[in-house]
Scaffold this active site. Structure first.
Site, PDB file in Angstrom:
ATOM      1  N   ARG A 113      19.376 -12.246  19.198  1.00  0.00           N
ATOM      2  CA  ARG A 113      20.597 -11.838  19.903  1.00  0.00           C
ATOM      3  C   ARG A 113      20.219 -11.778  21.382  1.00  0.00           C
ATOM      4  O   ARG A 113      19.432 -10.925  21.796  1.00  0.00           O
ATOM      5  CB  ARG A 113      21.071 -10.470  19.405  1.00  0.00           C
ATOM      6  CG  ARG A 113      22.348  -9.942  20.057  1.00  0.00           C
ATOM      7  CD  ARG A 113      22.671  -8.573  19.474  1.00  0.00           C
ATOM      8  NE  ARG A 113      23.788  -7.924  20.145  1.00  0.00           N
ATOM      9  CZ  ARG A 113      25.045  -7.947  19.711  1.00  0.00           C
ATOM     10  NH1 ARG A 113      25.340  -8.602  18.599  1.00  0.00           N
ATOM     11  NH2 ARG A 113      26.006  -7.325  20.359  1.00  0.00           N
ATOM     12  N   HIS A 140      29.088 -16.944  18.756  1.00  0.00           N
ATOM     13  CA  HIS A 140      28.824 -15.817  17.855  1.00  0.00           C
ATOM     14  C   HIS A 140      29.188 -16.280  16.434  1.00  0.00           C
ATOM     15  O   HIS A 140      30.138 -15.782  15.818  1.00  0.00           O
ATOM     16  CB  HIS A 140      29.670 -14.609  18.256  1.00  0.00           C
ATOM     17  CG  HIS A 140      29.142 -13.309  17.741  1.00  0.00           C
ATOM     18  ND1 HIS A 140      28.116 -13.218  16.817  1.00  0.00           N
ATOM     19  CD2 HIS A 140      29.510 -12.011  18.004  1.00  0.00           C
ATOM     20  CE1 HIS A 140      27.869 -11.955  16.556  1.00  0.00           C
ATOM     21  NE2 HIS A 140      28.695 -11.193  17.255  1.00  0.00           N
ATOM     22  N   GLN A 143      29.599 -13.747  13.386  1.00  0.00           N
ATOM     23  CA  GLN A 143      30.853 -13.000  13.423  1.00  0.00           C
ATOM     24  C   GLN A 143      32.006 -13.853  12.893  1.00  0.00           C
ATOM     25  O   GLN A 143      32.815 -13.392  12.089  1.00  0.00           O
ATOM     26  CB  GLN A 143      31.159 -12.557  14.856  1.00  0.00           C
ATOM     27  CG  GLN A 143      32.459 -11.781  14.998  1.00  0.00           C
ATOM     28  CD  GLN A 143      32.437 -10.448  14.273  1.00  0.00           C
ATOM     29  OE1 GLN A 143      31.547  -9.623  14.515  1.00  0.00           O
ATOM     30  NE2 GLN A 143      33.375 -10.229  13.377  1.00  0.00           N
ATOM     31  N   ASP A 235      39.361  -8.884  21.458  1.00  0.00           N
ATOM     32  CA  ASP A 235      38.014  -8.402  21.744  1.00  0.00           C
ATOM     33  C   ASP A 235      38.089  -7.592  23.032  1.00  0.00           C
ATOM     34  O   ASP A 235      39.104  -7.615  23.742  1.00  0.00           O
ATOM     35  CB  ASP A 235      37.058  -9.601  21.896  1.00  0.00           C
ATOM     36  CG  ASP A 235      35.589  -9.191  21.927  1.00  0.00           C
ATOM     37  OD1 ASP A 235      35.291  -8.000  21.690  1.00  0.00           O
ATOM     38  OD2 ASP A 235      34.737 -10.055  22.213  1.00  0.00           O
ATOM     39  N   CYS A 275      36.197  -7.758  16.465  1.00  0.00           N
ATOM     40  CA  CYS A 275      34.773  -7.832  16.136  1.00  0.00           C
ATOM     41  C   CYS A 275      34.043  -6.513  16.348  1.00  0.00           C
ATOM     42  O   CYS A 275      32.932  -6.345  15.840  1.00  0.00           O
ATOM     43  CB  CYS A 275      34.112  -8.954  16.930  1.00  0.00           C
ATOM     44  SG  CYS A 275      34.263  -8.773  18.720  1.00  0.00           S
ATOM     45  N   ARG A 303      30.075  -8.832   7.700  1.00  0.00           N
ATOM     46  CA  ARG A 303      28.919  -9.327   8.450  1.00  0.00           C
ATOM     47  C   ARG A 303      27.689  -9.299   7.544  1.00  0.00           C
ATOM     48  O   ARG A 303      26.859 -10.212   7.568  1.00  0.00           O
ATOM     49  CB  ARG A 303      28.669  -8.464   9.696  1.00  0.00           C
ATOM     50  CG  ARG A 303      29.660  -8.645  10.841  1.00  0.00           C
ATOM     51  CD  ARG A 303      29.470  -9.979  11.557  1.00  0.00           C
ATOM     52  NE  ARG A 303      28.131 -10.122  12.108  1.00  0.00           N
ATOM     53  CZ  ARG A 303      27.723  -9.615  13.267  1.00  0.00           C
ATOM     54  NH1 ARG A 303      28.557  -8.918  14.016  1.00  0.00           N
ATOM     55  NH2 ARG A 303      26.486  -9.805  13.698  1.00  0.00           N
TER      56      ARG A 303
END
Length: 315
Positions: A113, A140, A143, A235, A275, A303
């Site tokens: 990450r 991502h 996700q 988001d 998310c 996830r």
């Protein structure tokens, strides 16, 4: 392609962006995620990665990513190692090339990450074990895979659906559009002027959409985007790394809040996704995110299962 052949085609691959995977491969991963979730709920989770180790490199703080990958490896019978820049010589300037080749001798896969997608690509170039992108400035994919799993659980299909994303044209938006294009979901994205998605990435997604029948619409008008939407997604306005722009972004995004008035334009049975982490009262109001339409906690849980499917397939 049979399930056995599909599994063989995925083994040893990197997971950097969903652009690298076919529609069939993505559906296979989603199917495996559903099976692993069911097995775990029934107390029969298979130890597919017994004796395997995952190195987890974190340049940024995380709740869902760290916990879901670490717990996922444990549930699959393996082991995960948390590695911050303070724990690695990367933090003192060691070349990615050296880090990749050394870690490859110790672990069976590397999850990272980080801020720059170029870092993930360089890591994958020199690693001899699978590299998983757990978030970069451009993508991502983990996700987005969990998002697709959540949508399928609630809607039972991908056909005929419209997903609307409202907010910053960021890494989450990019991966969502790619996932929708791969699975034939129509997607409409509304961003303020100056905060649009990366056009080179979206051009590739549009090429995919031609073959799947998906439509990709970009606009600066939230109402236009959300009209007749089956799924509404947003988001935070200032993602990690952009905190210094918070005040300016609040002004730019003031008309892009997902609230009770805006969602009236979506379908009556729309589902809301985010998310997380979320800033209630900023990008979304409490009457939306905490309503019966919201599936944010199912999405967060998925996830775990989607990433277990990726780990099992690659390792």
């Amino acid at each position: 392609m049979t399930e056995q052949n599909m599994a063989a085609s995925l083994k040893g691959r990197n997971f950097l962006t969903l652009l690298d995977f076919s529609t069939g491969e993505i559906k296979y991963l989603l199917d495996q995620a559903a099976k692993l979730k069911k097995a775990q709920k029934e107390g029969e989770g298979p130890l597919l990665l017994k004796g395997k180790s995952l190195g987890m490199i974190f340049e940024n703080a995380s709740t869902r990513t760290r916990v879901s990958f670490e717990v996922g490896m444990t549930q699959l019978g393996g082991h995960a190692l948390f590695l911050s820049p303070r724990d690695l010589q990367i933090g003192r300037g060691e070349p990615i090339m050296d880090t990749a080749q050394v870690l490859s001798r110790y672990v069976d896969a590397i999850m990272i990450r980080t801020n720059s997608h170029e870092t993930v690509e360089e890591l994958a170039k020199y690693s001899t074990v699978p590299v998983i992108n757990a978030l970069t400035d451009y993508y991502h994919p983990c996700q987005a895979l969990a998002d697709m799993q959540t949508i399928y659980e609630q809607k039972g299909t991908f056909e005929g659906l419209k997903l609307t994303y409202i907010g910053d044209g960021n890494n989450v938006a990019h991966s969502l559009v790619i996932a929708c294009a791969k699975l034939g979901i129509d997607v409409s994205v509304a961003t303020p002027v100056g905060y649009e998605m990366n056009q080179s990435i979206i051009s590739r997604a549009k090429e995919v959409a031609v073959s799947t029948g998906s439509t990709i619409v970009e606009t600066n008008a939230p109402v236009e985007a959300i009209t007749d939407a089956d799924i509404v997604y947003t988001d935070v306005w200032a993602s990690m790394g952009f905190e210094a722009e918070q005040v300016n972004r609040e002004k730019a995004f003031s008309n892009f809040q997902v609230n009770g008035e805006l969602v009236k334009h979506a379908k009556p049975d729309y589902m809301f996704l985010h998310c997380l982490p979320a800033h209630r009262g900023e990008e979304v109001t409490t009457d939306v995110i905490d309503s019966k339409h919201s599936f944010i906690y199912d999405e967060a849980e998925n996830r775990l299962h989607a990433q277990k499917a990726v780990l099992a397939a690659l390792v």
